[in-house]
Design a protein around this motif. Structure first.
Motif, mmCIF file in Angstrom:
data_model
loop_
_atom_site.group_PDB
_atom_site.id
_atom_site.type_symbol
_atom_site.label_atom_id
_atom_site.label_comp_id
_atom_site.label_asym_id
_atom_site.label_seq_id
_atom_site.Cartn_x
_atom_site.Cartn_y
_atom_site.Cartn_z
ATOM 1 N N VAL A 109 0.869 -1.168 0.000
ATOM 2 C CA VAL A 109 0.000 0.000 0.000
ATOM 3 C C VAL A 109 0.910 1.223 0.000
ATOM 4 O O VAL A 109 1.845 1.298 0.801
ATOM 5 C CB VAL A 109 -0.921 0.032 1.240
ATOM 6 N N SER A 110 0.625 2.184 -0.903
ATOM 7 C CA SER A 110 1.473 3.375 -1.017
ATOM 8 C C SER A 110 0.656 4.651 -0.902
ATOM 9 O O SER A 110 -0.504 4.702 -1.314
ATOM 10 C CB SER A 110 2.205 3.382 -2.360
ATOM 11 N N ASP A 111 1.291 5.666 -0.355
ATOM 12 C CA ASP A 111 0.748 7.019 -0.323
ATOM 13 C C ASP A 111 1.845 7.994 -0.709
ATOM 14 O O ASP A 111 3.030 7.744 -0.439
ATOM 15 C CB ASP A 111 0.231 7.376 1.078
ATOM 16 N N GLU A 112 1.429 9.096 -1.320
ATOM 17 C CA GLU A 112 2.373 10.150 -1.680
ATOM 18 C C GLU A 112 2.155 11.357 -0.785
ATOM 19 O O GLU A 112 1.021 11.690 -0.453
ATOM 20 C CB GLU A 112 2.207 10.561 -3.140
ATOM 21 N N ILE A 113 3.266 12.006 -0.426
ATOM 22 C CA ILE A 113 3.226 13.251 0.338
ATOM 23 C C ILE A 113 3.957 14.297 -0.494
ATOM 24 O O ILE A 113 5.069 14.059 -0.966
ATOM 25 C CB ILE A 113 3.899 13.093 1.720
ATOM 26 N N HIS A 114 3.311 15.460 -0.652
ATOM 27 C CA HIS A 114 3.903 16.573 -1.396
ATOM 28 C C HIS A 114 4.127 17.723 -0.417
ATOM 29 O O HIS A 114 3.160 18.265 0.132
ATOM 30 C CB HIS A 114 2.988 17.018 -2.540
ATOM 31 N N VAL A 115 5.381 18.067 -0.188
ATOM 32 C CA VAL A 115 5.742 19.098 0.767
ATOM 33 C C VAL A 115 6.174 20.343 -0.007
ATOM 34 O O VAL A 115 7.193 20.327 -0.702
ATOM 35 C CB VAL A 115 6.889 18.629 1.694
ATOM 36 N N THR A 116 5.391 21.425 0.109
ATOM 37 C CA THR A 116 5.745 22.705 -0.502
ATOM 38 C C THR A 116 6.512 23.518 0.530
ATOM 39 O O THR A 116 6.080 23.632 1.683
ATOM 40 C CB THR A 116 4.472 23.466 -0.941
ATOM 41 N N GLN A 137 5.491 25.254 3.811
ATOM 42 C CA GLN A 137 4.330 26.082 3.476
ATOM 43 C C GLN A 137 3.032 25.275 3.503
ATOM 44 O O GLN A 137 2.037 25.710 4.061
ATOM 45 C CB GLN A 137 4.509 26.692 2.074
ATOM 46 N N GLU A 138 3.060 24.092 2.865
ATOM 47 C CA GLU A 138 1.850 23.292 2.727
ATOM 48 C C GLU A 138 2.233 21.829 2.524
ATOM 49 O O GLU A 138 3.270 21.533 1.948
ATOM 50 C CB GLU A 138 1.053 23.785 1.514
ATOM 51 N N VAL A 139 1.384 20.939 2.989
ATOM 52 C CA VAL A 139 1.584 19.507 2.786
ATOM 53 C C VAL A 139 0.272 18.917 2.272
ATOM 54 O O VAL A 139 -0.783 19.127 2.863
ATOM 55 C CB VAL A 139 2.011 18.799 4.088
ATOM 56 N N THR A 140 0.355 18.186 1.153
ATOM 57 C CA THR A 140 -0.806 17.454 0.624
ATOM 58 C C THR A 140 -0.418 15.977 0.545
ATOM 59 O O THR A 140 0.774 15.638 0.550
ATOM 60 C CB THR A 140 -1.231 17.980 -0.753
ATOM 61 N N HIS A 141 -1.423 15.103 0.464
ATOM 62 C CA HIS A 141 -1.125 13.668 0.476
ATOM 63 C C HIS A 141 -2.279 12.883 -0.124
ATOM 64 O O HIS A 141 -3.413 13.372 -0.216
ATOM 65 C CB HIS A 141 -0.846 13.189 1.903
ATOM 66 N N THR A 142 -1.994 11.657 -0.506
ATOM 67 C CA THR A 142 -3.041 10.724 -0.896
ATOM 68 C C THR A 142 -3.508 9.998 0.367
ATOM 69 O O THR A 142 -2.883 10.123 1.429
ATOM 70 C CB THR A 142 -2.519 9.727 -1.952
ATOM 71 N N THR A 143 -4.584 9.223 0.246
ATOM 72 C CA THR A 143 -5.214 8.681 1.466
ATOM 73 C C THR A 143 -5.442 7.174 1.416
ATOM 74 O O THR A 143 -6.503 6.682 1.785
ATOM 75 C CB THR A 143 -6.559 9.387 1.707
ATOM 76 N N ASN A 144 -4.452 6.413 1.011
ATOM 77 C CA ASN A 144 -4.594 4.956 1.026
ATOM 78 C C ASN A 144 -4.427 4.394 2.431
ATOM 79 O O ASN A 144 -5.191 3.542 2.862
ATOM 80 C CB ASN A 144 -3.601 4.313 0.069
ATOM 81 N N PHE A 145 -3.413 4.841 3.162
ATOM 82 C CA PHE A 145 -3.271 4.448 4.564
ATOM 83 C C PHE A 145 -2.996 5.646 5.462
ATOM 84 O O PHE A 145 -3.041 5.541 6.676
ATOM 85 C CB PHE A 145 -2.189 3.364 4.756
ATOM 86 N N ILE A 146 -2.739 6.806 4.871
ATOM 87 C CA ILE A 146 -2.520 8.026 5.649
ATOM 88 C C ILE A 146 -3.853 8.752 5.795
ATOM 89 O O ILE A 146 -4.547 9.014 4.810
ATOM 90 C CB ILE A 146 -1.487 8.947 4.963
ATOM 91 N N LYS A 147 -4.205 9.074 7.032
ATOM 92 C CA LYS A 147 -5.442 9.801 7.284
ATOM 93 C C LYS A 147 -5.215 11.307 7.188
ATOM 94 O O LYS A 147 -6.024 12.028 6.612
ATOM 95 C CB LYS A 147 -5.992 9.449 8.665
ATOM 96 N N GLU A 148 -4.106 11.777 7.770
ATOM 97 C CA GLU A 148 -3.870 13.218 7.857
ATOM 98 C C GLU A 148 -2.371 13.483 7.969
ATOM 99 O O GLU A 148 -1.641 12.699 8.566
ATOM 100 C CB GLU A 148 -4.604 13.749 9.103
#
Length: 173
Positions: A109-116, A137-148
């Motif tokens: 299972v994979s999730d991506e995190i994008h750190v600006t 500045q900002e963090v966005t992510h996918t939600t396969n196993f990461i909630k927040e």
């Protein structure tokens, strides 16, 4: 004649020798450069409720670089992960990271995190390698196993005792 007197006198010779040595030592740099020129961002893993978590599945971390060299696996199958320290790039305003959990030999299972972030040059000394500090500045992510994903300390410097990013796992099992 006066010149000969000064150089024949032992006390004056010793004084001049000590002065030359002292001036030479004072001219040397005594700056202690940091050993780690790369600044590390400290990530802490938590349960969905905000409690400290330790993953039971091995974790791999891959940097998704926007260069011709492609992706880089930074951590491969780390067991019992509760925190990770990852270097930040200084040539890009966004760091893309993929976290992969190995559930078993056939299932991941994979999730991506994008750190600006911003990249701020930090001058230590002309004798030291260049270094950059960062402000998240900002963090966005996918939600396969990461909630927040939460920024807890936006200033990323050479101090890994401060947690910069909290990763809350949907199911810590």
């Amino acid at each position: 004649m006066l010149f000969d007197f000064f150089f024949r006198n032992r006390i004056i010779k010793r004084f001049l020798l000590c002065a030359v040595v002292a001036l030479s030592l004072a001219a040397c740099s005594s700056v202690d450069c940091s050993l780690n020129g790369t600044v590390l961002c400290h990530y802490a893993l938590q349960t969905a409720d905000g409690e400290a978590a330790t993953l039971v599945y091995p974790l791999s971390v891959t940097f998704n670089r926007r260069t011709e060299f492609g992706d880089t696996v930074y951590i491969d199958r780390l067991k019992n992960a509760s925190m990770i320290d990852l270097p930040m790039s200084y040539d890009s305003d966004i760091d893309d990271i993929t976290l992969t959990l190995y559930i078993d030999s056939t299932h991941t299972v994979s999730d991506e995190i994008h750190v600006t972030k911003t990249n701020e040059p930090y001058f230590e000394s002309v004798d030291c390698a260049p270094r950059y500090n960062h402000v998240l500045q900002e963090v966005t992510h996918t939600t396969n196993f990461i909630k927040e994903v939460i920024i807890s300390n936006p200033e990323v410097k050479n101090n890994v005792t401060d947690t910069n990013i909290l990763i809350r796992i949907a199911d810590a099992d």
